[in-house]
Design an enzyme around this catalytic site. Sequence first.
Site, PDB file in Angstrom:
ATOM      1  N   TYR A 187     -22.936 -20.528  43.304  1.00  0.00           N
ATOM      2  CA  TYR A 187     -21.808 -21.538  43.302  1.00  0.00           C
ATOM      3  C   TYR A 187     -20.750 -20.607  43.758  1.00  0.00           C
ATOM      4  O   TYR A 187     -19.967 -20.220  42.808  1.00  0.00           O
ATOM      5  CB  TYR A 187     -21.845 -22.209  42.060  1.00  0.00           C
ATOM      6  CG  TYR A 187     -22.577 -23.334  41.861  1.00  0.00           C
ATOM      7  CD1 TYR A 187     -23.889 -23.058  41.513  1.00  0.00           C
ATOM      8  CD2 TYR A 187     -22.173 -24.782  42.120  1.00  0.00           C
ATOM      9  CE1 TYR A 187     -24.887 -24.292  41.146  1.00  0.00           C
ATOM     10  CE2 TYR A 187     -23.194 -25.810  41.861  1.00  0.00           C
ATOM     11  CZ  TYR A 187     -24.489 -25.464  41.219  1.00  0.00           C
ATOM     12  OH  TYR A 187     -25.297 -26.527  41.205  1.00  0.00           O
ATOM     13  N   ARG A 245     -27.312 -10.927  52.578  1.00  0.00           N
ATOM     14  CA  ARG A 245     -27.506 -12.151  52.070  1.00  0.00           C
ATOM     15  C   ARG A 245     -27.677 -13.440  52.871  1.00  0.00           C
ATOM     16  O   ARG A 245     -26.897 -13.874  53.562  1.00  0.00           O
ATOM     17  CB  ARG A 245     -26.404 -12.208  51.202  1.00  0.00           C
ATOM     18  CG  ARG A 245     -25.935 -11.525  49.895  1.00  0.00           C
ATOM     19  CD  ARG A 245     -27.303 -11.434  48.931  1.00  0.00           C
ATOM     20  NE  ARG A 245     -26.864 -10.333  47.733  1.00  0.00           N
ATOM     21  CZ  ARG A 245     -27.345  -9.389  47.723  1.00  0.00           C
ATOM     22  NH1 ARG A 245     -27.908  -8.740  48.799  1.00  0.00           N
ATOM     23  NH2 ARG A 245     -26.784  -8.514  46.846  1.00  0.00           N
ATOM     24  N   ASP A 301     -28.336  -1.326  43.989  1.00  0.00           N
ATOM     25  CA  ASP A 301     -26.823  -0.787  43.541  1.00  0.00           C
ATOM     26  C   ASP A 301     -26.996   0.534  42.635  1.00  0.00           C
ATOM     27  O   ASP A 301     -26.072   1.403  42.846  1.00  0.00           O
ATOM     28  CB  ASP A 301     -26.202  -1.993  42.623  1.00  0.00           C
ATOM     29  CG  ASP A 301     -26.416  -3.441  43.425  1.00  0.00           C
ATOM     30  OD1 ASP A 301     -26.211  -3.333  44.663  1.00  0.00           O
ATOM     31  OD2 ASP A 301     -26.396  -4.363  42.812  1.00  0.00           O
TER      32      ASP A 301
END
Lengths: 329, 329, 329, 329, 329, 329
Positions: E119, E182, E271
């Site tokens: 979101y 992404r 990461d």
Amino acid sequence: MTAAEQESPGRPATRVDLVTFGETMARLENPVVGPMRHARSLDLGIGGAESNTAIGLRRLGATAAWFGRVGDDEFGRLITTALAGEGVRIDHAVVDASAPTALLFKERRSGTLTRVQYYRTGSAGSRLDPADVPHALIRSARVLHVTGITAAISPTARAALDDAVETARDAGVPVSLDLNYRSALWSPDEAGEALRDLVKRADLVFATEAEARLVVAADDPAGLATGLAALGPRDVLVKRGAAGVVASCAGTLHVQPAHRVPVIDPVGAGDAFAAGYLAEFVRGRPVAERLATATAAGAYAVTVRGDWEGLPSRRDLELLKSTEDTVTR
Amino acid sequence: MTAAEQESPGRPATRVDLVTFGETMARLENPVVGPMRHARSLDLGIGGAESNTAIGLRRLGATAAWFGRVGDDEFGRLITTALAGEGVRIDHAVVDASAPTALLFKERRSGTLTRVQYYRTGSAGSRLDPADVPHALIRSARVLHVTGITAAISPTARAALDDAVETARDAGVPVSLDLNYRSALWSPDEAGEALRDLVKRADLVFATEAEARLVVAADDPAGLATGLAALGPRDVLVKRGAAGVVASCAGTLHVQPAHRVPVIDPVGAGDAFAAGYLAEFVRGRPVAERLATATAAGAYAVTVRGDWEGLPSRRDLELLKSTEDTVTR
Amino acid sequence: MTAAEQESPGRPATRVDLVTFGETMARLENPVVGPMRHARSLDLGIGGAESNTAIGLRRLGATAAWFGRVGDDEFGRLITTALAGEGVRIDHAVVDASAPTALLFKERRSGTLTRVQYYRTGSAGSRLDPADVPHALIRSARVLHVTGITAAISPTARAALDDAVETARDAGVPVSLDLNYRSALWSPDEAGEALRDLVKRADLVFATEAEARLVVAADDPAGLATGLAALGPRDVLVKRGAAGVVASCAGTLHVQPAHRVPVIDPVGAGDAFAAGYLAEFVRGRPVAERLATATAAGAYAVTVRGDWEGLPSRRDLELLKSTEDTVTR
Amino acid sequence: MTAAEQESPGRPATRVDLVTFGETMARLENPVVGPMRHARSLDLGIGGAESNTAIGLRRLGATAAWFGRVGDDEFGRLITTALAGEGVRIDHAVVDASAPTALLFKERRSGTLTRVQYYRTGSAGSRLDPADVPHALIRSARVLHVTGITAAISPTARAALDDAVETARDAGVPVSLDLNYRSALWSPDEAGEALRDLVKRADLVFATEAEARLVVAADDPAGLATGLAALGPRDVLVKRGAAGVVASCAGTLHVQPAHRVPVIDPVGAGDAFAAGYLAEFVRGRPVAERLATATAAGAYAVTVRGDWEGLPSRRDLELLKSTEDTVTR
Amino acid sequence: MTAAEQESPGRPATRVDLVTFGETMARLENPVVGPMRHARSLDLGIGGAESNTAIGLRRLGATAAWFGRVGDDEFGRLITTALAGEGVRIDHAVVDASAPTALLFKERRSGTLTRVQYYRTGSAGSRLDPADVPHALIRSARVLHVTGITAAISPTARAALDDAVETARDAGVPVSLDLNYRSALWSPDEAGEALRDLVKRADLVFATEAEARLVVAADDPAGLATGLAALGPRDVLVKRGAAGVVASCAGTLHVQPAHRVPVIDPVGAGDAFAAGYLAEFVRGRPVAERLATATAAGAYAVTVRGDWEGLPSRRDLELLKSTEDTVTR
Amino acid sequence: MTAAEQESPGRPATRVDLVTFGETMARLENPVVGPMRHARSLDLGIGGAESNTAIGLRRLGATAAWFGRVGDDEFGRLITTALAGEGVRIDHAVVDASAPTALLFKERRSGTLTRVQYYRTGSAGSRLDPADVPHALIRSARVLHVTGITAAISPTARAALDDAVETARDAGVPVSLDLNYRSALWSPDEAGEALRDLVKRADLVFATEAEARLVVAADDPAGLATGLAALGPRDVLVKRGAAGVVASCAGTLHVQPAHRVPVIDPVGAGDAFAAGYLAEFVRGRPVAERLATATAAGAYAVTVRGDWEGLPSRRDLELLKSTEDTVTR
């Protein structure tokens, strides 16, 4: 008795007592009171004013259908699963693959204060469109129940609201309206104008005192009820929380006190009240009975966390009269 | 797409692909592996071989109806709510106010061993009666699915089973049978005789190797499949867990390997397998596709705790082919 | 606005409003009321009177630094992580590899009673030493805040306390003292003597009635406040729980009632009160405003479980005036 | 002090102050208030009126033995483990491999209402038999404590009850009876007759007002107490919840008010009251002390969830007198 | 040693080893594997590729600063609190009151598959703007670390990315780039073009094989590494999961195998890898040491749930060499 | 069968098979793998090498007594409650009001690594004293079981250990010794000397390879076993984890492989092994049976979280031979 005849069946009713629609959201809230950022997990459920009321009617033995849009995601599936599980007909609900299901965060900040945050901008639910309105279903209902929220979430949703209301009026189906003002969605001025227009077209109106003042000016609850009724609705219910309700029904004023119960979660009390009133309305019961069931349903709703989970069955209503603290079922 | 058209709708289907029935129970299990008495809380859900399979079909896009008896208590309401929520038609489910809903305790004793205890003596579900059988519904189905459990729980339930099977056969509706032997309910001898009689009247039969041996004698899975098929059924599926499945379908032997997945909860794999097979069967798909979907559904079921919660949608089946470990939906 | 300008930033302030120090502990408590041995798990957090007050100031927009010793273990890291996360400067905190971090067990024995057990003998925090005192930091502060606990935990800690107080006095930095008597650490007689000596050197003093009586004799709260003020401090605050506070500030008596709120956890109310008072003091606000913020902060602290988690931001203080039970942010 | 000398030891006492028996069940309840079907997990514990009282005596420093039947399952082992852990002697408890341990579901439906459902038909506990009664143990006790529940669960249990009572009377051991009427087990008429017969043979009787009315007719609590005493018992205690207790002891009327405490779980208050009274009775303490300890124990029991977990030790009784909200142990 | 000198201090470093920026989100995930709609609660944390890497450097003893925008809500405060708690400097983070903090839902669908839903449309983080870029901070860093995600979330964010990269290049600060494609944010074609442009301006590049293929064409990992290096970067790291890493560093090819560890949560491994590599890079350590620490950090990250919570300290790296299964600290 | 005759009774045995003693601690551990500071709550239980072994014997049908000191706090009561609940005799356990119960923190750092931290300095358990040793009880036992831990926790505890061992030897009671080296308590040199002295006085010795090397020098497990046996003990068991055990019993070498099970928590495996061996030893069973039960008990212990909760009953041992993954009890 079949499972479908008790309070939470799943059987498709051939005829539906109440039709309602709007945006239902996934609901996330902190399980322990305090700032939400200190929560390690959030409880997951669903909530929406209109679907809460639909569930409330089902619990009380009436039939109900809800429509609206949900996203093609787990939250959308959670909503349709929960409503179908409660026996609410969802055959006209729409899965909109191009937008996410809206989210509602409830932060229980203290024992008496709840803060709410929405993620509903551009949501599937706000994309509700007149093309989604099932005219035949509405025409066959005993009552159409709408809220002011739908007028606020998007222009297409407001158009769908207008379409549904006109469809009902044309078919002689009574229109029930809960003003349900949400300050995050529009200003008092915008809301006042739109709600006034809706009140004029409604047969039953539910409002808190503050909501009533958006539409009419009056000094006291009785004045507000009378003022709203003067705009057209036959029944006007002005809700005053622990102070009870003042109603103007077919021209007569009624005052009904609230039940004294320990409040755990005030959210959903208004939807429960509407459900209780309408459950008796669709059965043709008199005003006194409508008000009694409405206040009892409101009392149940606030004693349990969750917006609708605590809504009572007919059997639960009996318990409210009990003086025992332990009951064997 | 309406909500009813995706994998977990609540819309009443006008025609039902699969009809099934039996005893569905409230399920309680320890969340952390070990002796159950060391658990501070038990997770609550529902489980039942037949209703698991019905949910499996719904997830894969077919329609399904379940009937049976539940008690007039919270556990009965939990069952009807969960099934209706998954879109399984329950309009012929019966609430029996004179007996409690049965309970199923699952003790996860170690990573590879589950112990099961029932509280089902005198339960509502075991009071299933021929009068509960909805003949019209069965006649309109594409398949009737039954299990050996129903033959074991009570004489009235077995009579209902006979009635349902005969109704289907008279109407030309194929009968699917999962042997599902439960040692807590009857002896191998009792079961062998009753199951043999059922196999003769079935069109599709699902069995583990051990269950097959209750009915026929053979040295290997192929022999068991052939032996069962010789009794009448067109399709016989002999399930061998991680070793895959050996099937005799319309006289031809098929061998299908299992997917390699991390097993979290083996309970429910058989029901998932049947669901996958029948979901393709009712669509008229060929044997290879039935077997592929059946083994994929079985693989999904064991990767998630719960008897049916992990059952796959059509979209989930696609994921099984993915080589990614993270997917954005 | 940068994150550092809102109520919980992490930005290093160039100048610090409040400097404080002492022993902060890992805090473990039973999530459900009852004897602790019946708990299956204990909630983990941190607590310490001085660091609670430092967090309180940060939430209200002031800057704060805390120093003290923690062990080279997960609990020490939990403490430094939590304080840094709340924006409290910890650059002078010391990791002492030769002793463990102290523990504080809170047993919520009933709705109104909490039992406390310490594991702090020989702890890293009690090894605080004058060599740990950052003189330059103290000299640059607007106020130095200390508690009587530090005088009780060890001779080296008491020496550090003396050093810090004298450093502040020499630099003209006001000294704030919360008596904070802990019966587990010393006797009333020992405490009385030491605290009397500290009161004489302090500018602001916070005490419950019982604590005040350790130092001075008087019949009523006003007498206690006046008696303590006579020893030197300009502002003396005598806290009376739900009965409010009686203060002697610059020679004038003030009486401030407490807010009426549902009490969930009384621990930390005193630290919150001091934080509210000092947050206004460092901004140069008048006594009435200091008392108003102090009682509001105390009210917030007790409505949430945890010693400091419920401490209010400036925005939260506004909510206390709200009559709504649901707020949209 | 050895562990056995404090309030929850495990040391086998050479002589037992109280002997009691009956059916103890596994107890499952929803952790969050609301309809049980909305719970995702149920908390697991044990409960039984007689064993609750036995634990209550142990906590207060007396010795106690319990006997009865449990199933050869995890729930039976949970019961024996919990009782032995609390120091209740269970050497005459019987494991009955042919029946399951009974279950008790507690649904916390709202803050003030609890619904109870049993799975005890055909349970191991209801198979209690006169052959299970340990005559020597009863003869050596200071008091035998029984409840009306045992008369209701089965004919063999009632026969065991008669046997135990007669054994005690023959040996001059006082018989304590808690009427404990359970509407799910028998009708008021059946119960009235059986309980009247038991009252006549008892030395101490505990009853709520409603229970007392099953046996005698009177207008007020004093009349009920006097009426029951007229049937034979030396001490009669009529419990009135928050309204306290009215007692007729050795011909004298006593009125004892209840403590004012926040009620979290009313279940178990009666068992706690009996435990407090009997703990002083077996020590030969006077009536005033018995009543004081009984009401204090009842107050403790209701402030904690669980039927017996909150029962007080002697040290806890001291805390009830404290005015502090935080205590360092 | 002060707390600021160990692995998770809060002390503001006067000089910062690594500067990074981007969008960090509140992270919600189901605690038990399965479809998210069956979860009753979701665990709450934070996640963001760049801030994960910043935390990784802090754990390994380097200093780090992160900037970006968060909403003025509880999720924004959660992010700043968590980063400050981990000792990441956030003084240039911006609170944007006109947009909400983005959300990241992680659905653990099976033991080997995670589904992600965002979101983040219109989120505060995507409103990052060139005006937010702290030029002085970047000029003083030992390395600037960026990811391809920032180029995808909005035009203003991409402009900020360009500004930051150019600022670093002008000041001679090495630029580290993690491609981090992404699919929910942009198409392979859009991404390929933008990433190619970034690679050309970077000194260090991290990519999976699939990501590398968006920019260059090659048959094998070595070809991909060489191909990327040909575009300009001195160090190129091609990550291959359990198959280890192939690197082209200053013109030399290196192959480093991965550690064999039980994978609990694969998210965050990349990461962690970057953090390990850069932690040695800023200390001027040779390639072999950079690769060793990078693979060790990656191994730690996947053994713990959460995107960054399992990142190792220097002490943890030692444990990886231990053969013991129990260590006393 | 009475409850006392099954595997976890509470009945006081008139004669005790095994007597043991030492320090038992409250145990707190993170429920989810990762750094403990990220845990929001810690699970609470108890643990102690000697009491683990005592529970193991009870589960296998033998009788056992444990003594030692606990504090007069909730953790002490938790320990005595848990042991009494498991049927371990605790009549000689001592409550020491002048010191707290020791604590044991278990940090599950990754799937294969556990870190342990003690709070046991100055604990009640370490104040064990020769005056606490119950000579008559020891003289009546079939075996006395001790561990090297007791020699390390304090001089008084070591004196009590010597006293107990001499009492047993004088009475002809076999002495069982588990070396159980703890690096947090003493150095290898200190331990080696003390343990060597204990081995000489023991009849049965349990050691890991590393522990054996503290006492004797040898190249391989067989050499270690032979070397230890040469010091006096009749039975020496050298434990090698997944590699099984090498034993020298009455002069004969035995090699026993370990069971292949999924390891969830390796802590407690050694105590379980000793329990299995001694449970057969006290029944006079031959070496092969002792080794079989020992390895089976060790296998059970590691499949369940907790130090002793997963210890098997005799019935559980049967399950290990089962090939089913679901068993109906």
